[in-house]
Design a protein around this motif. Sequence first.
Motif, short mmCIF file in Angstrom:
data_model
loop_
_atom_site.label_atom_id
_atom_site.label_comp_id
_atom_site.label_asym_id
_atom_site.label_seq_id
_atom_site.Cartn_x
_atom_site.Cartn_y
_atom_site.Cartn_z
N ILE A 205 0.83 -1.20 0.00
CA ILE A 205 0.00 0.00 0.00
C ILE A 205 0.86 1.25 0.00
CG2 ILE A 205 -1.65 1.35 1.37
CD1 ILE A 205 -2.83 -1.38 2.27
N ARG A 206 1.94 1.22 0.78
CA ARG A 206 2.80 2.40 0.81
C ARG A 206 3.43 2.65 -0.57
NH1 ARG A 206 7.43 3.86 5.33
NH2 ARG A 206 7.81 5.99 4.56
N ARG A 207 3.75 1.60 -1.28
CA ARG A 207 4.33 1.75 -2.61
C ARG A 207 3.31 2.31 -3.59
NH1 ARG A 207 6.08 -3.11 -2.99
NH2 ARG A 207 4.45 -3.97 -4.31
N TRP A 208 2.03 2.01 -3.38
CA TRP A 208 1.00 2.47 -4.31
C TRP A 208 0.48 3.86 -3.99
CZ3 TRP A 208 -2.06 -2.64 -3.18
CH2 TRP A 208 -1.41 -3.72 -3.82
N LEU A 209 0.79 4.38 -2.83
CA LEU A 209 0.24 5.68 -2.44
C LEU A 209 0.67 6.78 -3.40
CD1 LEU A 209 0.75 5.82 1.46
CD2 LEU A 209 -1.44 5.78 0.24
N PRO A 210 -0.25 7.69 -3.73
CA PRO A 210 0.17 8.92 -4.42
C PRO A 210 0.95 9.78 -3.42
CG PRO A 210 -2.12 9.06 -3.79
CD PRO A 210 -1.68 7.67 -3.45
N GLU A 211 1.51 10.87 -3.89
CA GLU A 211 2.26 11.73 -2.99
C GLU A 211 1.32 12.26 -1.91
OE1 GLU A 211 5.70 15.13 -3.31
OE2 GLU A 211 3.97 15.31 -4.65
N ARG A 221 7.03 13.54 5.68
CA ARG A 221 6.13 12.90 4.72
C ARG A 221 6.24 11.38 4.83
NH1 ARG A 221 7.50 15.84 0.77
NH2 ARG A 221 8.79 14.43 -0.46
N SER A 222 7.44 10.88 5.07
CA SER A 222 7.64 9.44 5.23
C SER A 222 6.87 8.91 6.44
CB SER A 222 9.13 9.13 5.38
OG SER A 222 9.34 7.75 5.55
N GLN A 223 6.85 9.68 7.53
CA GLN A 223 6.09 9.26 8.72
C GLN A 223 4.60 9.20 8.41
OE1 GLN A 223 7.15 11.00 12.65
NE2 GLN A 223 8.70 12.16 11.51
N ILE A 224 4.11 10.18 7.68
CA ILE A 224 2.69 10.20 7.34
C ILE A 224 2.35 9.04 6.41
CG2 ILE A 224 0.87 11.49 6.17
CD1 ILE A 224 1.58 12.57 8.92
N GLU A 225 3.19 8.79 5.43
CA GLU A 225 2.95 7.68 4.51
C GLU A 225 2.92 6.35 5.26
OE1 GLU A 225 6.09 8.16 1.73
OE2 GLU A 225 5.06 9.68 0.53
N ALA A 226 3.85 6.18 6.20
CA ALA A 226 3.89 4.94 6.98
C ALA A 226 2.61 4.78 7.80
CB ALA A 226 5.11 4.93 7.89
N PHE A 227 2.14 5.89 8.37
CA PHE A 227 0.91 5.82 9.16
C PHE A 227 -0.29 5.48 8.28
CE2 PHE A 227 -2.94 7.87 10.75
CZ PHE A 227 -3.05 7.28 12.00
N VAL A 228 -0.43 6.17 7.16
CA VAL A 228 -1.57 5.93 6.26
C VAL A 228 -1.58 4.49 5.76
CG1 VAL A 228 -2.59 6.56 4.03
CG2 VAL A 228 -1.78 8.35 5.58
N ALA A 229 -0.42 4.00 5.35
CA ALA A 229 -0.32 2.62 4.86
C ALA A 229 -0.63 1.63 5.98
CB ALA A 229 1.06 2.36 4.28
N GLY A 230 -0.14 1.92 7.17
CA GLY A 230 -0.39 1.02 8.29
C GLY A 230 -1.86 0.96 8.65
N GLU A 231 -2.52 2.10 8.64
CA GLU A 231 -3.96 2.12 8.93
C GLU A 231 -4.74 1.33 7.89
OE1 GLU A 231 -5.89 4.06 11.63
OE2 GLU A 231 -3.96 3.22 12.29
N ALA A 232 -4.40 1.52 6.62
CA ALA A 232 -5.12 0.80 5.56
C ALA A 232 -4.88 -0.70 5.66
CB ALA A 232 -4.68 1.32 4.20
N ALA A 233 -3.65 -1.09 5.95
CA ALA A 233 -3.32 -2.51 6.05
C ALA A 233 -3.98 -3.17 7.26
CB ALA A 233 -1.81 -2.70 6.13
N SER A 234 -4.29 -2.37 8.26
CA SER A 234 -4.87 -2.91 9.50
C SER A 234 -6.39 -3.01 9.46
CB SER A 234 -4.46 -2.03 10.69
OG SER A 234 -3.07 -1.98 10.83
#
Length: 393
Positions: A205-211, A221-234
């Motif tokens: 999911i993190r790889r597929w995220l738009p900016e 931005r990396s912290q936010i991306e990690a959080f967003v991907a983690g929430e979606a994966a969970s």
Amino acid sequence: MRALTPLEISSGLVLPPPRRVPALPAIPAGLTPRAAFEDAILPMLGRSPLLVSFSGGRDSSAVLATAAYLARREGLPLPVPVTHRFPGANTQETEWQEQVIGHLGLEDWLRIDGAGDLDCVGPVATTVLRRHGLLWPCNAYFHEPIFAAAAGGAVLTGVGGDEAFSPSSWARAFSVLRGKARPGPRNLAHVAFAFSPRFVKRTAIRRWLPEVCPWLRPAARSQIEAFVAGEAASEPLRWRRRYRDLADSGYMEICLDSLGTLAAGHDVALAHPFHDARFLAALAALPRRRRPQSRTEAMRMLVGDLLPEPVLSRSTKARFDDVFWTEHARSLVADWDGEGVDQSIVDVDRLRAEWASPTPEAHTFTLLQSVWLTRARAAGLLPAAAMSSPAAG
């Protein structure tokens, strides 16, 4: 009320830490979502005035329709819908609102002219900022005039409807497993992904995220991306676990705390029937054959006898971008020189470019409120509580 962190202010997102999900409350066998929804509304009917925050969308329409039905059944005064009106703004909700009000036969309807006043740094927002510092979401102040109108009474909202009835990200995978979709290569890939380990989903999911939040510096931005991907994966696979998670949602708790803070300032009792724990428990307890497969099915299940079919099945949703960014925001940005933001987190040049665009990203509005607070603090215009609040930027 929890103060926002610098990263939350800068991103416009809240990042609540993981926590143990409690059990949903025990409910009587056979309690339907409709009955639980009514139970969440009934205690408010004896209060006066009783206002329903009504936009014309499906969620607020469902709350208003149920409250009106119950008031008539119990012989109590009818609830009064309260609506912000924005002459000239592109919200396209007036026809939907009038259709619902006419169908319900409600004569009293409070309409608040919000033209220009509900900008994210307009008169209403800045009154709230002076009193409380930054709140989340940044447009929590939207309800301040509604609570003022309901002083000493009660307000019902449709908050939580999107979360209660949004389709699962894994719906397509389960359609394949239940024989409702053909098991072609793409659909089988959805099944495989849905049942992958969480770290696999998070990485993909993190790889597929738009900016995400392009105005942030790379580390932030990396912290936010990690959080967003983690929430979606969970996101839970199981129906019941989904509602357990929602009942204890960290971001919903912060949102409702903000609204509760504003309501308390006007001695207003506040209820959000879609986020009522017993309502969520009743949804969680639905047997598989009765679980709605779409938002429209959910609305028909809940209030199909109370609202017209076009309202139940509408696919549009109100947008208020024109309302939140008007001359007040543009004036503040025009002479902004970088103050009020954490420049170790925010790239000022990229933020300036975002604010210069015709429709700035709404997640930057909290930052603009931080700019306003910084200027107000420097001018000595804030009370001590707002000046000392970590959320004040």
